[in-house]
Design a protein around this motif. Structure first.
Motif, PDB file in Angstrom:
ATOM      1  N   VAL A  35      15.634  -1.859  25.860  1.00  0.00           N
ATOM      2  CA  VAL A  35      15.794  -0.526  26.331  1.00  0.00           C
ATOM      3  C   VAL A  35      15.144  -0.552  27.869  1.00  0.00           C
ATOM      4  O   VAL A  35      14.581   0.282  28.309  1.00  0.00           O
ATOM      5  CB  VAL A  35      15.268   0.528  25.544  1.00  0.00           C
ATOM      6  N   THR A  36      15.083  -2.037  28.443  1.00  0.00           N
ATOM      7  CA  THR A  36      14.413  -1.651  29.872  1.00  0.00           C
ATOM      8  C   THR A  36      15.309  -1.855  30.772  1.00  0.00           C
ATOM      9  O   THR A  36      16.086  -2.945  30.952  1.00  0.00           O
ATOM     10  CB  THR A  36      13.348  -3.071  29.944  1.00  0.00           C
ATOM     11  N   PRO A  37      15.642  -0.857  31.636  1.00  0.00           N
ATOM     12  CA  PRO A  37      16.676  -0.995  32.381  1.00  0.00           C
ATOM     13  C   PRO A  37      16.294  -1.571  33.893  1.00  0.00           C
ATOM     14  O   PRO A  37      15.234  -2.127  34.210  1.00  0.00           O
ATOM     15  CB  PRO A  37      16.802   0.534  32.919  1.00  0.00           C
ATOM     16  N   PHE A  38      17.427  -1.613  34.886  1.00  0.00           N
ATOM     17  CA  PHE A  38      17.108  -2.195  36.125  1.00  0.00           C
ATOM     18  C   PHE A  38      16.531  -3.364  36.026  1.00  0.00           C
ATOM     19  O   PHE A  38      15.759  -4.064  36.986  1.00  0.00           O
ATOM     20  CB  PHE A  38      16.073  -1.447  36.930  1.00  0.00           C
ATOM     21  N   GLN A  39      16.932  -4.447  34.992  1.00  0.00           N
ATOM     22  CA  GLN A  39      16.572  -5.943  34.962  1.00  0.00           C
ATOM     23  C   GLN A  39      17.587  -6.701  35.354  1.00  0.00           C
ATOM     24  O   GLN A  39      18.908  -6.291  35.321  1.00  0.00           O
ATOM     25  CB  GLN A  39      16.237  -5.994  33.628  1.00  0.00           C
ATOM     26  N   ARG A  40      17.450  -7.894  35.933  1.00  0.00           N
ATOM     27  CA  ARG A  40      18.389  -9.032  36.117  1.00  0.00           C
ATOM     28  C   ARG A  40      19.194  -9.247  34.714  1.00  0.00           C
ATOM     29  O   ARG A  40      18.426  -9.265  33.797  1.00  0.00           O
ATOM     30  CB  ARG A  40      17.871  -9.990  36.695  1.00  0.00           C
ATOM     31  N   PRO A  41      20.257  -9.391  34.701  1.00  0.00           N
ATOM     32  CA  PRO A  41      21.222  -9.971  33.312  1.00  0.00           C
ATOM     33  C   PRO A  41      20.626 -11.206  32.812  1.00  0.00           C
ATOM     34  O   PRO A  41      20.169 -11.927  33.578  1.00  0.00           O
ATOM     35  CB  PRO A  41      22.492 -10.010  33.743  1.00  0.00           C
ATOM     36  N   PHE A  42      20.382 -11.193  31.633  1.00  0.00           N
ATOM     37  CA  PHE A  42      19.850 -12.325  30.942  1.00  0.00           C
ATOM     38  C   PHE A  42      18.238 -12.769  31.300  1.00  0.00           C
ATOM     39  O   PHE A  42      17.971 -13.519  31.093  1.00  0.00           O
ATOM     40  CB  PHE A  42      20.726 -13.588  31.189  1.00  0.00           C
ATOM     41  N   SER A  43      17.635 -11.592  31.654  1.00  0.00           N
ATOM     42  CA  SER A  43      16.336 -11.638  31.542  1.00  0.00           C
ATOM     43  C   SER A  43      15.500 -11.643  30.117  1.00  0.00           C
ATOM     44  O   SER A  43      14.635 -12.420  30.113  1.00  0.00           O
ATOM     45  CB  SER A  43      15.555 -10.209  32.344  1.00  0.00           C
ATOM     46  N   LYS A 215      30.779  -6.413  32.066  1.00  0.00           N
ATOM     47  CA  LYS A 215      30.914  -7.217  33.453  1.00  0.00           C
ATOM     48  C   LYS A 215      30.664  -6.040  34.438  1.00  0.00           C
ATOM     49  O   LYS A 215      30.266  -6.614  35.638  1.00  0.00           O
ATOM     50  CB  LYS A 215      32.564  -7.276  33.272  1.00  0.00           C
ATOM     51  N   HIS A 216      30.280  -5.035  34.226  1.00  0.00           N
ATOM     52  CA  HIS A 216      29.822  -4.016  35.396  1.00  0.00           C
ATOM     53  C   HIS A 216      28.457  -4.458  35.981  1.00  0.00           C
ATOM     54  O   HIS A 216      28.338  -4.368  36.959  1.00  0.00           O
ATOM     55  CB  HIS A 216      29.653  -2.557  34.748  1.00  0.00           C
ATOM     56  N   ILE A 249      25.591   2.148  43.876  1.00  0.00           N
ATOM     57  CA  ILE A 249      26.327   1.870  42.941  1.00  0.00           C
ATOM     58  C   ILE A 249      25.535   1.468  41.731  1.00  0.00           C
ATOM     59  O   ILE A 249      25.664   1.626  40.514  1.00  0.00           O
ATOM     60  CB  ILE A 249      27.267   0.878  43.277  1.00  0.00           C
ATOM     61  N   VAL A 250      24.717   0.447  41.976  1.00  0.00           N
ATOM     62  CA  VAL A 250      23.761  -0.221  40.719  1.00  0.00           C
ATOM     63  C   VAL A 250      22.884   0.716  40.202  1.00  0.00           C
ATOM     64  O   VAL A 250      22.945   0.604  38.897  1.00  0.00           O
ATOM     65  CB  VAL A 250      22.921  -1.297  41.466  1.00  0.00           C
ATOM     66  N   GLU A 251      22.512   1.737  40.860  1.00  0.00           N
ATOM     67  CA  GLU A 251      21.428   2.806  40.345  1.00  0.00           C
ATOM     68  C   GLU A 251      22.402   3.864  39.424  1.00  0.00           C
ATOM     69  O   GLU A 251      21.927   4.134  38.361  1.00  0.00           O
ATOM     70  CB  GLU A 251      20.868   3.363  41.410  1.00  0.00           C
ATOM     71  N   ASN A 252      23.649   4.047  39.793  1.00  0.00           N
ATOM     72  CA  ASN A 252      24.584   4.764  38.969  1.00  0.00           C
ATOM     73  C   ASN A 252      24.844   4.160  37.681  1.00  0.00           C
ATOM     74  O   ASN A 252      24.874   4.800  36.739  1.00  0.00           O
ATOM     75  CB  ASN A 252      25.808   5.295  39.775  1.00  0.00           C
TER      76      ASN A 252
END
Length: 370
Positions: A35-43, A215-216, A249-252
């Motif tokens: 549940v940790t947002p704003f992370q690089r994918p596959f962190s 994919k988003h 866009i990323v933040e949304n």
């Protein structure tokens, strides 16, 4: 007379042993890694194997395994091929994954021997790095966490995607012989399909809003969105506005992820009630196998307390050594030292005392009011 028999049966050791069952504690909240947002994918990555898949090499056949990496946050998958179940093959699959997706902060897996070997070898490599190279090789400091043995419910986050991947592979299978080249292409297509699946629901009233999918976050665009050539812009304007636009866009996307996706997974479907925590010295059965006579008896050596104060894992001392097991696989024997009597042992590996009415009469220990 009925109350007397009930009291005897309640104090009977054999009845307690026969009727003991595991009692699961209340289902835990989602871990922070999910549940940790704003992370690089596959962190935060879950790792699992499935297979084998038979491939043809000339006139002979060999086995291949698929290594599944899943991002615990956005639920994306990355698939690699393992040519054997050795530690070296596991390390090479992880190296290929890291080269494409970047080093993860933490890896979660089951207690496979190849996973343990990979983790141990990574630690050995980390210790061998000298101080001069430590600054450049900080990505080697990846934390690796193992689930307790025989606890598949703790790895459901990647186990469910293993099932989805197998379903996709069965769907696109044309029945022809596989080669290594065809297998690599097939698993790439399977990962593309799985990463295009929707994570959230969108009502019919929404015209411009589409469901979020992995994919988003991986590509910054919808899976079916056509790639259009953007018109030329002023470089000065692009430097000033394009970056802000991309950040918006990323933040949304992450705001929608928090608002729409997190509530859908933060629901308890079972294990609602509370259970008594295991304590040091409790006598338990390790529930492994369908037949009760195969269960191993042991004593709780050290309970592992979770962040919410509940015990969901414990170290159990048995005749064969100390084992780590989940609470869902431990049946507590509610036997006190005074219940067993002088001739009945209650330690690990011992047998329970005789049931009521087998070796003694009920009226020998219980006074009957006339």
């Amino acid at each position: 007379m009925g109350s007397i028999v009930a009291k005897v049966a309640k104090a009977c050791i054999q009845c307690k042993v026969t009727k003991s069952r595991p009692r699961c504690p209340r289902m835990a909240a989602l871990p922070v890694q999910r549940v940790t947002p704003f992370q690089r994918p596959f962190s935060f990555v879950g790792l699992d194997y499935f297979g084998p898949i038979t491939v043809s090499l000339g006139r002979r056949s060999e086995k291949r395994w698929v290594v599944l990496f899943t991002c615990l946050v956005i639920r994306a998958v990355h698939l690699e091929i393992a040519y054997s179940l050795t530690t070296q093959s596991c390390l090479m699959a992880i190296t290929r994954f890291v080269s494409l997706r970047g080093p993860p902060l933490e890896i979660f897996s089951d207690n496979g021997t190849n996973f343990k070997g990979a983790s141990r070898e990574l630690l050995d490599q980390l210790h061998s790095i000298n101080e001069e190279c430590a600054g450049e090789l900080t990505s080697a400091q990846t934390k690796w966490s193992f689930n307790p043995p025989a606890s598949p419910h703790m790895g459901g986050v990647w186990g469910r995607l293993v099932r989805s991947t197998k379903t996709v592979l069965e769907t696109i299978d044309d029945g022809k012989r596989l080669t290594d080249e065809i297998l690599a292409t097939v698993i790439a297509e399977a990962a593309e399909i799985i990463n295009s699946r929707p994570l959230t629901y969108v009502t019919q009233e929404s015209e411009n809003l589409e469901a979020l999918c992995p994919k988003h976050f991986l590509r910054g665009m919808a899976p079916n969105e056509p790639r259009l050539n953007a018109p030329p812009v002023n470089p000065a304007v692009a430097l000033r506005d394009s970056y802000q636009r991309s950040q918006e866009i990323v933040e949304n996307l992450w705001k929608r992820w928090i608002k729409e996706y997190i509530p859908s997974i933060n629901q308890r479907t079972k294990w609602f009630g509370e259970a008594t925590n295991l304590k040091r010295g409790d006598l338990v059965y390790i529930v492994e196998g369908e037949k009760r006579k195969c269960w191993v008896r042991g004593i709780v050596e050290e309970p592992i307390v979770a962040g919410d104060g509940r015990v969901r894992q414990a170290w159990i001392r048995t005749n064969s050594g100390v084992l780590k097991r989940a609470t869902a696989k431990l049946a507590v024997l509610e036997i006190n030292e005074g219940d067993a009597g002088p001739d009945v042992a209650i330690g690990p590996g011992s047998r329970a005392g005789a049931c009521c009415g087998q070796n003694r009469r009920a009226d020998e220990d219980v006074p009957v009011a006339m």
